[in-house]
Write an enzyme that holds these catalytic residues in place. Structure first.
Site, short mmCIF file in Angstrom:
data_model
loop_
_atom_site.label_atom_id
_atom_site.label_comp_id
_atom_site.label_asym_id
_atom_site.label_seq_id
_atom_site.Cartn_x
_atom_site.Cartn_y
_atom_site.Cartn_z
N LYS A 142 0.83 -0.93 -0.06
CA LYS A 142 -0.09 0.12 -0.02
C LYS A 142 0.70 1.19 0.01
O LYS A 142 2.01 1.16 0.46
CB LYS A 142 -0.73 0.07 1.24
CG LYS A 142 -2.06 -0.92 1.19
CD LYS A 142 -3.06 -0.60 2.51
CE LYS A 142 -4.08 -1.88 2.56
NZ LYS A 142 -5.07 -1.61 1.63
N ARG B 126 -10.34 -11.29 1.19
CA ARG B 126 -11.21 -12.41 0.45
C ARG B 126 -10.67 -13.93 0.51
O ARG B 126 -11.20 -14.71 0.54
CB ARG B 126 -11.59 -11.81 -0.99
CG ARG B 126 -10.49 -11.69 -1.83
CD ARG B 126 -10.92 -10.77 -3.06
NE ARG B 126 -10.86 -9.43 -2.82
CZ ARG B 126 -11.20 -8.47 -3.63
NH1 ARG B 126 -11.60 -8.75 -4.63
NH2 ARG B 126 -11.37 -7.13 -3.36
N1 BES Z 1 -8.40 -3.63 3.87
C1 BES Z 1 -8.36 -3.40 2.56
C2 BES Z 1 -9.86 -2.53 2.16
C3 BES Z 1 -9.87 -1.21 2.99
C4 BES Z 1 -9.69 -0.08 2.40
C5 BES Z 1 -10.61 -1.33 4.29
C6 BES Z 1 -9.78 1.16 3.18
C7 BES Z 1 -10.61 0.11 5.05
C8 BES Z 1 -10.28 1.34 4.21
C9 BES Z 1 -8.45 -4.47 1.78
O1 BES Z 1 -7.78 -5.38 1.91
C10 BES Z 1 -8.01 -3.75 0.36
O2 BES Z 1 -7.06 -3.59 0.15
N2 BES Z 1 -8.74 -4.06 -0.60
C11 BES Z 1 -7.97 -3.65 -1.90
C12 BES Z 1 -8.48 -4.25 -3.06
C13 BES Z 1 -8.09 -4.18 -4.54
C14 BES Z 1 -6.59 -4.46 -4.68
C15 BES Z 1 -8.77 -4.99 -5.34
C16 BES Z 1 -8.79 -1.88 -2.24
O3 BES Z 1 -9.79 -1.83 -1.75
O4 BES Z 1 -8.08 -1.44 -2.70
ZN ZN Z 2 -5.50 -5.22 1.48
#
Ligand code: BES
Ligand code: ZN
Ligand code: ZN
Length: 470
Positions: free
Chosen positions: A244, A318
């Protein structure tokens, strides 16, 4: 924080009186309040020190308005040297007594674990009624449990990753089990390996902390329903090798919110003594980088034999949930409902805003019902619908399914549809996916919620289950 019910005939002492105002005209202190430019509107609150009164405005006699008003009054009280307040229960407030109790306890909450100077003040709210009825007493006791369950969730979620890793989460679950005499099973990575839970195992591989599969069960003798709650318990989500950006990594301690909500909900249902068998299953995992990290391009096999092409290691929730959902359905038969809770996608936050949870599943009626219960519980939620075209976006050329979609749009829904691959035929209509990514953690005060974790999912699930056996 203490909330008491007191009959008006009984002598009681208090420092301040809290007064709810919907219409300024009928108010005794109208002139003073007008000088202070006080409006009988939501979120308005003023302290008249000399008169020892806190006035709070509200626009409608509903949960949200009343809970926000009492929270503001309690916060105002907390700013003073006073500690006890009286509140006379008018007709509007009597109808919304649940909101009074929950709003007061939730509004008073502050996460001070890491502050050297703590405000150690015990606030007491004495609610005065003509007659204490069994209904009021019940609501008081129930709402205290519900608010406590929310605050327990907030405490866990707010705790930083150095102090809250998978084994700590398992320890919390064990503690709940011990205190309430519930069944608890905790399994480590050997179990995941032996049971084909390769998706969950892979996500946690680069972490120094061993992944934990937590299964907490409340099984009352008089159970008339069987419900399974599955939670995403990412004690930290760095994104893994699909790392991230710095700004997005902050707050990812909150990626365990679904799991924490599940543990607290089981705690609350046991405390409330509802005749429902409740299974809380949490995948507690830390998503990190390192030489042993799972990679984009890996193909993982989940517990039900389905293969998953990994194209982004940040879509890890997921993967953890897929194995946990399979575990739940393999272990528990004749389920009435299977709900999963997860801070799953940023897309859900973009789509519906940070205060609302996304409700997904295959059963439209059930989705509607869950949304209704959520709103009645004080939480915001809205249904997000699956469709055949978005389903195509998670197809993989080399595996059964891909962990990210080929389209930039509808990310909350494609994530929900990914999970559907791990719901067995017999449970398709019994399953609901709650994407709580928005409300689980908000970096500002909103209504009766303070900065940080809100305990999203807890109140709505309790409300759904309470009404199930009413
Ligand atoms: N934990 C995150 C989602 C999230 C984002 C929770 C902001 C709370 C606040 C999740 O694991 C994630 O990173 N999802 C990605 C998915 C993408 C790579 C398809 C996302 O939402 O960017
Ligand atoms: Zn994630
Ligand atoms: Zn995540």
């Amino acid at each position: 924080m203490k909330v008491n019910l007191i009959e008006s005939s009984v002598e009681n002492s208090f420092d301040l009186e809290i007064i709810f105002i919907k219409d300024l005209e009928s108010c005794q202190d109208k002139a003073t309040l007008e000088i202070l430019d006080f409006k009988a509107k939501d979120e308005s609150c003023v302290l008249l020190v000399e008169a020892k009164k806190i006035y709070v405005g509200y626009e409608k006699a509903n949960y949200d308005c009343i809970a926000i008003a009492i929270a503001n009054a309690v916060r105002k009280l907390k700013e003073t040297k006073f500690s006890t307040a009286k509140l006379v229960l008018t007709a509007d407030l009597k109808e919304n007594f649940k909101a009074i109790v929950e709003g007061a306890i939730l509004g008073e909450y502050k996460f001070t674990k890491y502050k050297s100077e703590k405000e150690e003040k015990n606030i007491e709210l004495n609610v005065v009624v003509d007659e204490i009825t069994a209904k009021l007493e019940n609501t008081l006791e129930e709402s205290k449990i519900i608010a406590k369950a929310v605050n327990r969730t907030r405490d866990m979620v707010n705790t930083p990753p150095a102090d809250f890793y998978p084994k700590v989460m398992a320890k919390k679950a064990k503690k709940i089990a011990q205190n309430l005499k519930l069944d608890i099973r905790v399994e480590g990575e050997d179990f995941l390996k032996d049971n084909g839970m390769n998706a969950m195992l892979s996500v946690g591989r680069a972490s120094i902390h061993e992944s934990q599969l937590i299964h907490l069960t409340y099984k009352p003798k008089d159970a008339i329903k069987k419900v399974v709650l599955v939670g995403k318990g990412l004690t930290y989500d760095s994104g893994g090798l699909s790392l991230k950006p710095a700004d997005f990594m902050v707050t990812m301690k909150a990626d365990k919110s679904g799991g924490c909500a599940v543990l607290s909900t089981v705690w609350a249902i046991a405390k409330l003594g509802l005749p429902i068998e409740v299974h809380g299953i949490v995948g507690a995992v830390e998503n990190m980088i390192g030489g042993d990290a799972y990679k984009p391009d890996d193909v993982l096999k989940a517990k039900n034999g389905k293969t998953i092409e990994v194209r982004n290691t940040d879509a890890e929730g997921r993967l953890v949930l897929s194995d946990c959902l399979c575990y739940a359905q393999d272990e528990i038969k004749d389920i009435d409902y299977i709900f999963d809770f997860a801070t799953l996608t940023g897309a859900c936050v973009v789509g519906v805003g940070e205060y609302t949870s996304g409700i997904m599943g295959n059963n439209d009626e059930l989705k509607k019902e869950v949304v209704t219960k959520a709103l009645a519980s004080g939480e915001y939620a809205t249904a997000l619908d699956f469709n055949r075209y978005l389903k195509k976006a998670i197809k993989s050329e080399i595996a059964d399914v891909c962990n990210i979609a080929s389209t930039r749009y509808g990310g909350a829904i494609t994530a929900g549809m990914f999970l559907d691959n791990f719901i067995y035929e017999e449970n398709k209509d019994k399953w609901i996916h709650f994407d709580i990514a928005g409300p689980a953690f908000v970096e500002k005060t909103w209504g009766y919620n303070s900065h940080g974790a809100s305990g999203a999912g807890v109140r709505m699930t309790i409300k759904f289950l309470q009404d199930l056996v009413k």
